[in-house]
Design a protein around this motif. Sequence first.
Motif, PDB file in Angstrom:
ATOM      1  N   VAL A   1       0.884  -1.017   0.056  1.00  0.00           N
ATOM      2  CA  VAL A   1      -0.078   0.023  -0.103  1.00  0.00           C
ATOM      3  C   VAL A   1       0.812   1.203  -0.002  1.00  0.00           C
ATOM      4  O   VAL A   1       0.576   2.165  -0.613  1.00  0.00           O
ATOM      5  CB  VAL A   1      -0.838  -0.117   1.247  1.00  0.00           C
ATOM      6  N   PHE A   2       1.922   1.278   0.909  1.00  0.00           N
ATOM      7  CA  PHE A   2       2.842   2.391   0.824  1.00  0.00           C
ATOM      8  C   PHE A   2       3.304   2.624  -0.418  1.00  0.00           C
ATOM      9  O   PHE A   2       3.265   3.832  -1.061  1.00  0.00           O
ATOM     10  CB  PHE A   2       3.947   2.085   1.701  1.00  0.00           C
ATOM     11  N   SER A  33      -1.140   6.233   6.394  1.00  0.00           N
ATOM     12  CA  SER A  33      -2.166   5.471   5.835  1.00  0.00           C
ATOM     13  C   SER A  33      -1.527   4.162   5.802  1.00  0.00           C
ATOM     14  O   SER A  33      -2.510   3.094   5.930  1.00  0.00           O
ATOM     15  CB  SER A  33      -2.512   6.137   4.404  1.00  0.00           C
ATOM     16  N   SER A  34      -0.277   4.048   5.377  1.00  0.00           N
ATOM     17  CA  SER A  34      -0.001   2.608   5.370  1.00  0.00           C
ATOM     18  C   SER A  34       0.058   1.894   6.591  1.00  0.00           C
ATOM     19  O   SER A  34      -0.143   0.777   6.800  1.00  0.00           O
ATOM     20  CB  SER A  34       1.439   2.360   4.620  1.00  0.00           C
ATOM     21  N   ILE A  35       0.295   2.523   7.697  1.00  0.00           N
ATOM     22  CA  ILE A  35       0.341   1.916   9.031  1.00  0.00           C
ATOM     23  C   ILE A  35      -1.056   1.365   9.375  1.00  0.00           C
ATOM     24  O   ILE A  35      -1.135   0.487   9.872  1.00  0.00           O
ATOM     25  CB  ILE A  35       1.168   2.637  10.240  1.00  0.00           C
ATOM     26  N   ASN A  36      -1.957   2.601   9.209  1.00  0.00           N
ATOM     27  CA  ASN A  36      -3.312   2.153   9.500  1.00  0.00           C
ATOM     28  C   ASN A  36      -3.795   0.886   8.724  1.00  0.00           C
ATOM     29  O   ASN A  36      -4.378  -0.053   9.132  1.00  0.00           O
ATOM     30  CB  ASN A  36      -4.103   3.103   9.044  1.00  0.00           C
ATOM     31  N   THR A  40      -4.634  -2.764  10.911  1.00  0.00           N
ATOM     32  CA  THR A  40      -5.773  -2.842  11.172  1.00  0.00           C
ATOM     33  C   THR A  40      -6.612  -4.321  11.414  1.00  0.00           C
ATOM     34  O   THR A  40      -7.113  -4.437  12.410  1.00  0.00           O
ATOM     35  CB  THR A  40      -6.950  -2.102   9.910  1.00  0.00           C
ATOM     36  N   PRO A  41      -6.008  -5.070  10.386  1.00  0.00           N
ATOM     37  CA  PRO A  41      -6.529  -6.563  10.925  1.00  0.00           C
ATOM     38  C   PRO A  41      -5.964  -6.984  12.178  1.00  0.00           C
ATOM     39  O   PRO A  41      -6.697  -7.832  12.867  1.00  0.00           O
ATOM     40  CB  PRO A  41      -5.899  -7.472   9.697  1.00  0.00           C
ATOM     41  N   PHE A  42      -4.868  -6.814  12.480  1.00  0.00           N
ATOM     42  CA  PHE A  42      -4.341  -7.146  14.008  1.00  0.00           C
ATOM     43  C   PHE A  42      -5.199  -6.655  14.860  1.00  0.00           C
ATOM     44  O   PHE A  42      -5.552  -7.245  15.991  1.00  0.00           O
ATOM     45  CB  PHE A  42      -2.939  -6.776  13.891  1.00  0.00           C
ATOM     46  N   THR A  86       4.605  -7.704  15.010  1.00  0.00           N
ATOM     47  CA  THR A  86       3.853  -7.133  13.898  1.00  0.00           C
ATOM     48  C   THR A  86       4.218  -5.873  13.451  1.00  0.00           C
ATOM     49  O   THR A  86       4.399  -5.125  12.403  1.00  0.00           O
ATOM     50  CB  THR A  86       2.164  -7.367  13.802  1.00  0.00           C
ATOM     51  N   THR A  87       4.108  -4.924  14.678  1.00  0.00           N
ATOM     52  CA  THR A  87       4.361  -3.623  14.686  1.00  0.00           C
ATOM     53  C   THR A  87       5.717  -3.201  14.096  1.00  0.00           C
ATOM     54  O   THR A  87       6.196  -2.517  13.504  1.00  0.00           O
ATOM     55  CB  THR A  87       3.881  -2.935  16.001  1.00  0.00           C
TER      56      THR A  87
END
Length: 155
Positions: A1-2, A33-36, A40-42, A86-87
Amino acid sequence: VFLKSVYENPSLIEDRLARGASAYEAMGPEITSSINVAMTPFINNMRVLGLVAIPGLMTGQILGGVAPELAAKYQLIIFYMNASATTLSVFCAIYLSCHALFDDDGRFCRWKLCRRVQKDVLTSFFIGGKDFFQNLCNGALKRKAASRFNEDEKP
């Protein structure tokens, strides 16, 4: 996405840079926006932890005779470790991608952006496997032919 958002709007990044923003300030909206999107799924999975699904580790420990409180603590530790991994991986991937798009002087390298043809993962695997085995067989045939040629030269 980024990289997709950067590829689709490189002029916005160049505009922010022209107005005096640093490299990371210029990429700020794309980064957030890429981090969001990545997290989001996690985060949604964390919301239903223990309510909808009882995770396997906790179930196994309870069936094994461990106190439910201790099993829940172990499950939370594993879940928090998974969240931090994940983060960390999301931040590292975005940081390295952002870093690769700028040179040492902080200039945006638009030429590093290229549109890649997206293939199905299974198709790529089979194509790559086919090429691998073709190269392997061709190399074996060439070695066999070379060894025959060398045998013919021997007195």
